[in-house]
Write a protein that holds these residues in place. Sequence first.
Motif, PDB file in Angstrom:
ATOM      1  N   VAL A  20       1.127  -1.359   0.241  1.00 46.88           N
ATOM      2  CA  VAL A  20      -0.060   0.084   0.100  1.00 46.88           C
ATOM      3  C   VAL A  20       0.926   1.127   0.077  1.00 46.88           C
ATOM      4  CG1 VAL A  20      -1.754   1.168   1.417  1.00 46.88           C
ATOM      5  CG2 VAL A  20      -1.741  -1.059   1.618  1.00 46.88           C
ATOM      6  N   HIS A  21       0.427   1.919  -1.315  1.00 44.09           N
ATOM      7  CA  HIS A  21       1.240   2.834  -1.483  1.00 44.09           C
ATOM      8  C   HIS A  21       0.511   3.898  -0.499  1.00 44.09           C
ATOM      9  CE1 HIS A  21       4.023   1.689  -4.188  1.00 44.09           C
ATOM     10  NE2 HIS A  21       2.820   0.520  -4.736  1.00 44.09           N
ATOM     11  N   HIS A  22       1.276   4.902   0.986  1.00 43.98           N
ATOM     12  CA  HIS A  22       0.487   6.420   1.623  1.00 43.98           C
ATOM     13  C   HIS A  22       1.002   7.375   1.437  1.00 43.98           C
ATOM     14  CE1 HIS A  22      -0.703   3.020   4.978  1.00 43.98           C
ATOM     15  NE2 HIS A  22      -0.050   2.254   4.175  1.00 43.98           N
ATOM     16  N   VAL A  23       0.365   8.236   1.236  1.00 40.69           N
ATOM     17  CA  VAL A  23       0.491   9.754   0.821  1.00 40.69           C
ATOM     18  C   VAL A  23      -0.387  10.290   1.612  1.00 40.69           C
ATOM     19  CG1 VAL A  23       1.076   8.900  -1.339  1.00 40.69           C
ATOM     20  CG2 VAL A  23      -0.752   9.564  -0.674  1.00 40.69           C
ATOM     21  N   GLU A  24       0.216  11.722   1.541  1.00 39.77           N
ATOM     22  CA  GLU A  24      -0.535  12.726   2.315  1.00 39.77           C
ATOM     23  C   GLU A  24      -1.383  12.900   1.871  1.00 39.77           C
ATOM     24  OE1 GLU A  24      -0.361  13.846   5.270  1.00 39.77           O
ATOM     25  OE2 GLU A  24       1.132  12.643   5.484  1.00 39.77           O
ATOM     26  N   LEU A  25      -2.572  13.965   2.222  1.00 46.44           N
ATOM     27  CA  LEU A  25      -3.380  14.413   1.679  1.00 46.44           C
ATOM     28  C   LEU A  25      -3.537  15.587   0.472  1.00 46.44           C
ATOM     29  CD1 LEU A  25      -6.151  14.482   1.591  1.00 46.44           C
ATOM     30  CD2 LEU A  25      -6.886  16.199   2.607  1.00 46.44           C
ATOM     31  N   ALA A  26      -2.370  16.158   0.526  1.00 48.83           N
ATOM     32  CA  ALA A  26      -1.445  17.510  -0.384  1.00 48.83           C
ATOM     33  C   ALA A  26      -1.164  16.733  -1.169  1.00 48.83           C
ATOM     34  CB  ALA A  26      -0.689  18.455   0.295  1.00 48.83           C
ATOM     35  N   GLY A  27      -0.485  15.526  -1.469  1.00 53.41           N
ATOM     36  CA  GLY A  27      -0.476  14.726  -2.811  1.00 53.41           C
ATOM     37  C   GLY A  27      -1.113  13.580  -3.501  1.00 53.41           C
TER      38      GLY A  27
END
Length: 184
Positions: A20-27
């Motif tokens: 699973v690739h976790h990203v910040e909401l902005a990204g």
Amino acid sequence: MTTPSAPSGATPKTAFGQTVHHVELAGWLTAATELHAAGHTMFDWLGVEDAGRPGAVGQRHAVFLHVIDPSTRAGVMLRTELGPDEALPSVAHLWQGARWHEREAAEMFGITVDSEPEHLLLPESFQGHPLRKDFVLASRVVRPWPGRLEPGEDNTSAPSRRRTAPPGVPDPSWGPRREEEQQS
């Protein structure tokens, strides 16, 4: 099957064979656009998880996006988290199938999506978001059952409680009687 590279700004985490690739909401939108440009043009699903505790301040929701590269059959899972006052950028312009999933997430979990969705599953008069942990599922307590009551529920008569034998045990009155039972 090849393992796809992570979108920029994503932190890959693998558990139980699934990365699973976790990203910040902005990204979120940038990572989704990169995946689409890299050939992941087949939309699989978008889902939401109520990641908060019931009654906790700062309710959080985890949003998951799974897309597939049809040429390699490699799938990529993208994940971000939303706070109570944050809106999820829509990815429906990249994958048309995502529009229905975004509408469902907004209606059932109460998250805000950039493109304001119309009602999809629930009537306009419905109050609340049924898939959130803080939604009370007490329909019979709030609203009495409209049908006829079962015997004993209306407090006017007691239900019949006949003693039954376990399955496979015949009734004692059935079958031939023994001599000693017939004489007594």
